[in-house]
Design an enzyme around this catalytic site. Structure first.
Site, PDB file in Angstrom:
ATOM      1  CG  ASN A   1       4.854  -1.109   0.955  1.00  6.58           C
ATOM      2  OD1 ASN A   1       5.733  -0.273   1.045  1.00  6.58           O
ATOM      3  ND2 ASN A   1       4.373  -1.502  -0.213  1.00  6.58           N
ATOM      4  CG  LEU A   2       1.189  -7.540   4.152  1.00  4.92           C
ATOM      5  CD1 LEU A   2      -0.305  -7.407   4.415  1.00  4.92           C
ATOM      6  CD2 LEU A   2       1.514  -8.895   3.507  1.00  4.92           C
TER       7      LEU A   2
ATOM      8  CB  SER B   1      10.943  14.023   0.664  1.00  8.42           C
ATOM      9  OG  SER B   1      11.532  12.883   0.055  1.00  8.42           O
ATOM     10  CG  ASN B   2       9.114   8.383   2.606  1.00  4.55           C
ATOM     11  OD1 ASN B   2       8.273   8.574   3.488  1.00  4.55           O
ATOM     12  ND2 ASN B   2       9.209   7.255   1.941  1.00  4.55           N
TER      13      ASN B   2
ATOM     14  CE  LYS C   1      12.826   2.562  -8.158  1.00  5.62           C
ATOM     15  NZ  LYS C   1      14.068   3.176  -7.634  1.00  5.62           N
TER      16      LYS C   1
ATOM     17  CB  SER D   1      11.334  -2.112  -8.307  1.00  3.25           C
ATOM     18  OG  SER D   1      10.140  -2.750  -7.921  1.00  3.25           O
TER      19      SER D   1
ATOM     20  N   PRO E   1      -6.872  -2.686  -6.896  1.00  7.82           N
ATOM     21  CG  PRO E   1      -8.305  -1.000  -7.641  1.00  7.82           C
ATOM     22  CD  PRO E   1      -7.771  -1.632  -6.381  1.00  7.82           C
TER      23      PRO E   1
ATOM     24  CE1 TYR F   1       8.027   1.122  -7.350  1.00  9.28           C
ATOM     25  CE2 TYR F   1       9.282   3.115  -6.958  1.00  9.28           C
ATOM     26  CZ  TYR F   1       9.173   1.739  -6.901  1.00  9.28           C
ATOM     27  OH  TYR F   1      10.198   0.974  -6.392  1.00  9.28           O
TER      28      TYR F   1
ATOM     29  CG  PHE G   1      19.130   3.409  -1.775  1.00  7.52           C
ATOM     30  CD1 PHE G   1      20.414   3.497  -1.256  1.00  7.52           C
ATOM     31  CD2 PHE G   1      18.564   2.149  -1.936  1.00  7.52           C
ATOM     32  CE1 PHE G   1      21.121   2.359  -0.873  1.00  7.52           C
ATOM     33  CE2 PHE G   1      19.265   1.002  -1.562  1.00  7.52           C
ATOM     34  CZ  PHE G   1      20.547   1.117  -1.025  1.00  7.52           C
TER      35      PHE G   1
ATOM     36  CE1 TYR H   1      11.910  -1.712   4.072  1.00  5.76           C
ATOM     37  CE2 TYR H   1      12.947  -1.398   6.230  1.00  5.76           C
ATOM     38  CZ  TYR H   1      12.287  -2.206   5.315  1.00  5.76           C
ATOM     39  OH  TYR H   1      12.021  -3.520   5.635  1.00  5.76           O
ATOM     40  CB  ILE H   2      16.472  -0.152   1.082  1.00  3.79           C
ATOM     41  CG1 ILE H   2      15.093  -0.799   1.087  1.00  3.79           C
ATOM     42  CG2 ILE H   2      17.532  -1.153   0.607  1.00  3.79           C
ATOM     43  CD1 ILE H   2      14.468  -0.996  -0.250  1.00  3.79           C
TER      44      ILE H   2
HETATM   45  C1  WQD Z   1       1.979  -6.862  -0.889  1.00  4.40           C
HETATM   46  C2  WQD Z   1       0.741  -7.722  -0.853  1.00  4.40           C
HETATM   47  C3  WQD Z   1      -1.279  -6.549  -1.411  1.00  4.40           C
HETATM   48  C4  WQD Z   1      -1.369  -3.937   2.054  1.00  4.40           C
HETATM   49  C5  WQD Z   1       5.142  -2.646  -3.670  1.00  4.40           C
HETATM   50  C6  WQD Z   1       5.743  -1.949  -4.838  1.00  4.40           C
HETATM   51  C7  WQD Z   1       7.067  -2.573  -5.190  1.00  4.40           C
HETATM   52  C8  WQD Z   1       7.951  -2.612  -3.970  1.00  4.40           C
HETATM   53  C9  WQD Z   1       7.257  -3.333  -2.826  1.00  4.40           C
HETATM   54  C10 WQD Z   1       9.491  -0.786  -3.981  1.00  4.40           C
HETATM   55  C11 WQD Z   1      -0.200  -7.410  -2.014  1.00  4.40           C
HETATM   56  C12 WQD Z   1      -1.314  -7.051   0.022  1.00  4.40           C
HETATM   57  C13 WQD Z   1      -0.981  -4.890   1.136  1.00  4.40           C
HETATM   58  C14 WQD Z   1      -2.543  -4.151   2.823  1.00  4.40           C
HETATM   59  C15 WQD Z   1      -2.880  -6.238   1.721  1.00  4.40           C
HETATM   60  N1  WQD Z   1       8.321  -1.320  -3.572  1.00  4.40           N
HETATM   61  N2  WQD Z   1      -1.724  -6.022   0.988  1.00  4.40           N
HETATM   62  N3  WQD Z   1      -3.257  -5.298   2.623  1.00  4.40           N
HETATM   63  O1  WQD Z   1       2.331  -3.981  -3.970  1.00  4.40           O
HETATM   64  O2  WQD Z   1       3.732  -6.116  -3.815  1.00  4.40           O
HETATM   65  O3  WQD Z   1       4.868  -3.949  -4.046  1.00  4.40           O
HETATM   66  O4  WQD Z   1       6.041  -2.643  -2.581  1.00  4.40           O
HETATM   67  O5  WQD Z   1      10.336  -1.231  -4.677  1.00  4.40           O
HETATM   68  O6  WQD Z   1       7.655  -1.782  -6.189  1.00  4.40           O
HETATM   69  O7  WQD Z   1       4.889  -2.107  -5.933  1.00  4.40           O
HETATM   70  O8  WQD Z   1       3.736  -4.498  -1.911  1.00  4.40           O
HETATM   71  O9  WQD Z   1       3.273  -4.520   0.507  1.00  4.40           O
HETATM   72  O10 WQD Z   1       1.835  -3.055  -1.002  1.00  4.40           O
HETATM   73  O11 WQD Z   1       1.555  -5.516  -1.068  1.00  4.40           O
HETATM   74  O12 WQD Z   1      -3.551  -7.273   1.557  1.00  4.40           O
HETATM   75  O13 WQD Z   1      -2.964  -3.302   3.685  1.00  4.40           O
HETATM   76  O14 WQD Z   1       0.019  -7.417   0.324  1.00  4.40           O
HETATM   77  O15 WQD Z   1      -2.539  -6.772  -2.021  1.00  4.40           O
HETATM   78  O16 WQD Z   1      -0.785  -8.639  -2.422  1.00  4.40           O
HETATM   79  P1  WQD Z   1       3.558  -4.681  -3.495  1.00  4.40           P
HETATM   80  P2  WQD Z   1       2.580  -4.317  -0.806  1.00  4.40           P
END
Ligand code: WQD
Length: 342
Positions: free
Chosen positions: A202-203, A36-37, A156, A127, A299, A152, A83, A13-14
């Site tokens: 990820n969100l 792999s991804n 880092k 990160s 969690p 993970y 990366f 991705y990045i």
């Molecule tokens: C963001 C917010 C979730 C999914 C991770 C890695 C970090 C970096 C970025 C690589 C949180 C909320 C998420 C969903 C939700 N990766 N959420 N519903 O956990 O901040 O960071 O990704 O470098 O190292 O830890 O990212 O996108 O998973 O979550 O409500 O279905 O969105 O609770 O508050 P995160 P995220």
């Protein structure tokens, strides 16, 4: 041709967005990726964007014989952007050794080859997870690092220690670690973007897949946090802006303008957006109504984190430029293209 840079994880991705930005300023890019991804189609799409096809070699960095032979083939590589790593937080909790071995041994193999082939410059993908849940916000580069929330994140943190200790005893090694906050969005052409395998952790990819009808509903993990609207706060950084930070870092090393041989920078926007704010902004940017519900906290989630970007702004001369609105729209345009949604 221009100065040669190796990008490990360059179909990711990045990594892929960074390859495009490196080519745009005349670097000749070589990619190593084990797919792999990601997929090899990313190389085709990089070429469609830049008009230049990067050299691509498919293998895993754990194969030290292949890696050594690789550098023998390309003796004039001047710098490396590393990366390549596994990055799924949840998976790392279930498979810690898989993560420690892959992420740490890969880095050490790269460092061994840099020493053997006298390659002086490395930009490392770090990160904000190295900060854990900070006591004081915004986070500066001097904010004390805390125990990572996952194996993970710990890879880092340990990688940064490996780099710092190796630089100390390697006079001609120069390293910059970029500590990303939350990378989101896609290239304006929608030809490259984030394509998580399986159910997105990820969100933003979960939001775009919900909008595309691939996911039934977005679960918002908690609205009872000590934040303005109760949902978690993060610093969402546009992936192209983030890619440009790597180009600046590489030039800083190649031009010997770094002031220390091990430097690290927070790369974020400096603005903390809540999950519900991201959802609302996505709806505004796309005109769509997103189906979501509030569920229990996830969690390990940090309640609130966002960057103090003064050092990156003043020392690197880098600034985040793209709004959350435009970044979320780019993510949606990417999702529409890969799902053939008009
Ligand atoms: C963001 C917010 C979730 C999914 C991770 C890695 C970090 C970096 C970025 C690589 C949180 C909320 C998420 C969903 C939700 N990766 N959420 N519903 O956990 O901040 O960071 O990704 O470098 O190292 O830890 O990212 O996108 O998973 O979550 O409500 O279905 O969105 O609770 O508050 P995160 P995220």
């Amino acid at each position: 041709m221009g100065r040669k840079v190796l990008v490990t994880g360059g179909t990711g991705y990045i990594g892929s967005h960074t390859v495009v930005e490196l080519q745009a300023v005349g670097f000749e890019v070589i990619i190593i990726d084990d797919l792999s991804n990601s997929t090899a189609e990313v190389v085709d799409n990089i070429e469609k964007i830049s008009g230049i096809r990067p050299v691509f070699e498919e293998f895993n960095l754990l194969d030290s014989d292949k890696l050594t032979a690789f550098f023998g083939k390309y003796p004039d590589i001047e710098a490396i952007i590393h990366f390549a790593a596994f990055k799924a937080v949840g998976e790392s909790v279930e498979k810690p050794l898989y993560y420690y071995r892959n992420n740490l041994v890969s880095l050490m193999n790269i460092l061994d080859c840099m020493s053997k082939y006298k390659i002086p410059n490395l930009v490392f993908s770090s990160s904000c997870t190295v900060y854990g849940q900070p006591d004081v916000l915004p986070v500066t580069e001097n904010t004390p690092k805390k125990d990572a929330e996952s194996p993970y994140g710990n890879t880092k943190a340990i990688s940064e220690e490996i780099l710092r200790d190796t630089v100390k005893v390697t006079p001609d090694l120069n390293v910059i670690a970029l500590r990303y906050f939350n990378p989101i969005g896609a290239h304006p052409t929608a030809l490259i973007g984030e394509l998580p395998r399986g159910v997105p952790n990820n969100l933003v990819p979960f939001i775009t897949q919900t909008a595309a009808g691939i996911r039934q509903q977005l679960s918002v993990f908690g609205d009872d946090y000590n934040t303005p609207d109760g949902s978690c706060v993060r610093d969402y950084i546009n992936v192209v802006d983030l890619a440009k930070a790597h180009v600046i870092a590489i030039n800083r090393l190649i031009n010997n303008t770094n002031t220390d041989r091990y430097e690290f920078f927070n790369v974020g926007t400096g603005y903390g957006a809540s999950v519900l704010e991201v959802v609302k902004t996505f709806e505004q940017a796309t005109g769509l109504k997103l189906n979501y519900k509030i569920v229990a906290r996830r969690p390990g989630d940090v309640e609130k984190i966002f960057a103090d970007t003064k050092i990156a702004n003043t020392v690197l001369g880098w600034n985040a430029e793209t709004s959350l609105f435009d970044t979320l729209l780019s993510a949606w345009n990417w999702e529409k293209r890969i799902r053939n949604i008009s």
